[in-house]
Structure formats: structure tokens, C-alpha cells
Design a protein around this motif. Sequence first.
Motif, PDB file in Angstrom:
ATOM      1  N   ARG A  85     -17.810  90.472  70.283  1.00 24.03           N
ATOM      2  CA  ARG A  85     -16.633  90.169  69.469  1.00 24.03           C
ATOM      3  C   ARG A  85     -16.482  91.187  68.342  1.00 24.03           C
ATOM      4  NH1 ARG A  85     -11.903  87.311  70.072  1.00 24.03           N
ATOM      5  NH2 ARG A  85     -11.104  86.863  68.011  1.00 24.03           N
ATOM      6  N   ARG A  88     -14.769  94.143  69.709  1.00 22.02           N
ATOM      7  CA  ARG A  88     -13.364  93.930  70.062  1.00 22.02           C
ATOM      8  C   ARG A  88     -12.451  93.829  68.851  1.00 22.02           C
ATOM      9  NH1 ARG A  88     -11.208  92.935  74.705  1.00 22.02           N
ATOM     10  NH2 ARG A  88      -9.628  91.612  73.788  1.00 22.02           N
ATOM     11  N   ARG A  99      -1.457  92.756  68.505  1.00 22.39           N
ATOM     12  CA  ARG A  99      -2.515  91.743  68.410  1.00 22.39           C
ATOM     13  C   ARG A  99      -3.552  92.217  67.404  1.00 22.39           C
ATOM     14  NH1 ARG A  99      -4.507  89.708  73.981  1.00 22.39           N
ATOM     15  NH2 ARG A  99      -2.614  88.494  73.736  1.00 22.39           N
ATOM     16  N   HIS A 100      -3.830  91.361  66.412  1.00 19.19           N
ATOM     17  CA  HIS A 100      -4.845  91.659  65.407  1.00 19.19           C
ATOM     18  C   HIS A 100      -6.024  90.724  65.650  1.00 19.19           C
ATOM     19  CE1 HIS A 100      -6.436  91.618  61.120  1.00 19.19           C
ATOM     20  NE2 HIS A 100      -6.658  92.831  61.595  1.00 19.19           N
ATOM     21  N   ILE A 101      -7.150  91.304  66.047  1.00 17.09           N
ATOM     22  CA  ILE A 101      -8.337  90.518  66.370  1.00 17.09           C
ATOM     23  C   ILE A 101      -9.323  90.644  65.224  1.00 17.09           C
ATOM     24  CG2 ILE A 101     -10.267  90.242  67.972  1.00 17.09           C
ATOM     25  CD1 ILE A 101      -8.491  91.418  70.148  1.00 17.09           C
ATOM     26  N   SER A 102      -9.646  89.516  64.601  1.00 15.34           N
ATOM     27  CA  SER A 102     -10.708  89.496  63.603  1.00 15.34           C
ATOM     28  C   SER A 102     -11.906  88.779  64.236  1.00 15.34           C
ATOM     29  CB  SER A 102     -10.246  88.801  62.320  1.00 15.34           C
ATOM     30  OG  SER A 102      -9.916  87.472  62.576  1.00 15.34           O
ATOM     31  N   THR A 105     -10.663  84.867  64.503  1.00 17.98           N
ATOM     32  CA  THR A 105      -9.294  84.548  64.904  1.00 17.98           C
ATOM     33  C   THR A 105      -8.634  85.739  65.595  1.00 17.98           C
ATOM     34  OG1 THR A 105      -8.383  85.278  62.795  1.00 17.98           O
ATOM     35  CG2 THR A 105      -8.976  82.946  62.979  1.00 17.98           C
ATOM     36  N   THR A 106      -7.601  85.404  66.355  1.00 20.01           N
ATOM     37  CA  THR A 106      -6.757  86.414  66.981  1.00 20.01           C
ATOM     38  C   THR A 106      -5.317  86.020  66.733  1.00 20.01           C
ATOM     39  OG1 THR A 106      -8.385  86.853  68.705  1.00 20.01           O
ATOM     40  CG2 THR A 106      -6.128  87.499  69.165  1.00 20.01           C
ATOM     41  N   THR A 108      -1.376  87.176  67.530  1.00 14.92           N
ATOM     42  CA  THR A 108      -0.497  88.015  68.329  1.00 14.92           C
ATOM     43  C   THR A 108       0.917  87.854  67.806  1.00 14.92           C
ATOM     44  OG1 THR A 108      -1.911  87.730  70.247  1.00 14.92           O
ATOM     45  CG2 THR A 108       0.319  88.511  70.658  1.00 14.92           C
TER      46      THR A 108
END
Length: 185
Positions: A85, A88, A99-102, A105-106, A108
Amino acid sequence: MPLPFLTADRVFDEAADDTALPFADRDRWRRPYRPGPWRVGAAALVLLLASYVLFAAVIIAVAGPLGSAAVCFGIALAVIACALRLLRMGVWVSSQGLRHISFLTTRTVPWAQVRSVRTVQQPVRWLGLPRTVQGQALVLTRHGRAPQDVPPLLTTHNADFLERPEAFDRAADAVEVWADEHRPG
């Protein structure tokens, strides 16, 4: 095994000047930049920890109860999932949206909801810690929302771009181009 996230910068560097988006399949989610050395180094250390936990699980399975070995094995799997993770995390783009992936959380955002994507000077967090320093941030402005509601997508002081300002500029430009070409109106 191909690692497509390692070739993102090279693809953009080798692209002709007349094509801003050098990817043929724009429906796939992709990160338009490589993960930075801080992010890769942290993930490598987490995977090293996972290897020690897996080794401990094997020793416990041989010498002790299988229930304890299963618990150690489960912990190792959770640590491996955290490392993946961590790799990613970042901004991913496709023809559908951004899409902002932390870590936990994700988010979109379809391109129809994006008003602008721009680079601004502002205080940013240093490696995601509470300490802030002056830097640049790539911010997303959505229709019907105040700019303060959305955290920055990329900063010059996050794990991908710390001490790499030209990589931040390339990544910010790439995300801005995706936004300009896919945003309606």
C-alpha cells in the motif's frame, strides 16, 4: 516480472514533443511518475521487517504451537500488505478521472467534477509529518467545493519528491496535462 511504475519517467522522457500523453491505453489507471527514493526505501525496510517476522513464524512452527506460528504469519502478511500500500500511494490518472491514493483512503474524482489542477506555493508537510515547510503543491479544485476541503495531491516535500524538484515539476506537468485534455469544457 515487469514493473510498470519504474518506467513512467522514461516513457515521458522518450515521448515526442507533440504527444503530451504517450500512453496508448488511456483507460488504465497509471501513475505518471515513479515512486521516490524515500517511499521505496521505507517500503524496503518494511519488507525487511516482514522477512524477519516470517522467519520467526517458521521457527515457531517448528519448535512451538502452530497457533502462535499462524499469528506470526498473519502479522507478516499484514506488514507485507502495508508495504504494498505504501508503494501504491500517490496520484493515478486515467481517462475516467484522477485518483488520489493515501495510506488508508482512496479518493477518485471524475474529470467532469474537476475545475482545475494547478501548482501553488504554500506551506506543505515534510514527509507527511506535522512539521510544515514552504514548498510547492499540486492542488485540485472541484466544482462546488472550497479549495481547503481537498488536501494537496503532490508536494515538493512528500516521500516521492523530497530533494527532487525537477521530478515534481515533471509529475505536476503530467497531471495538469491529463486534466487539461480530459476535463470537459
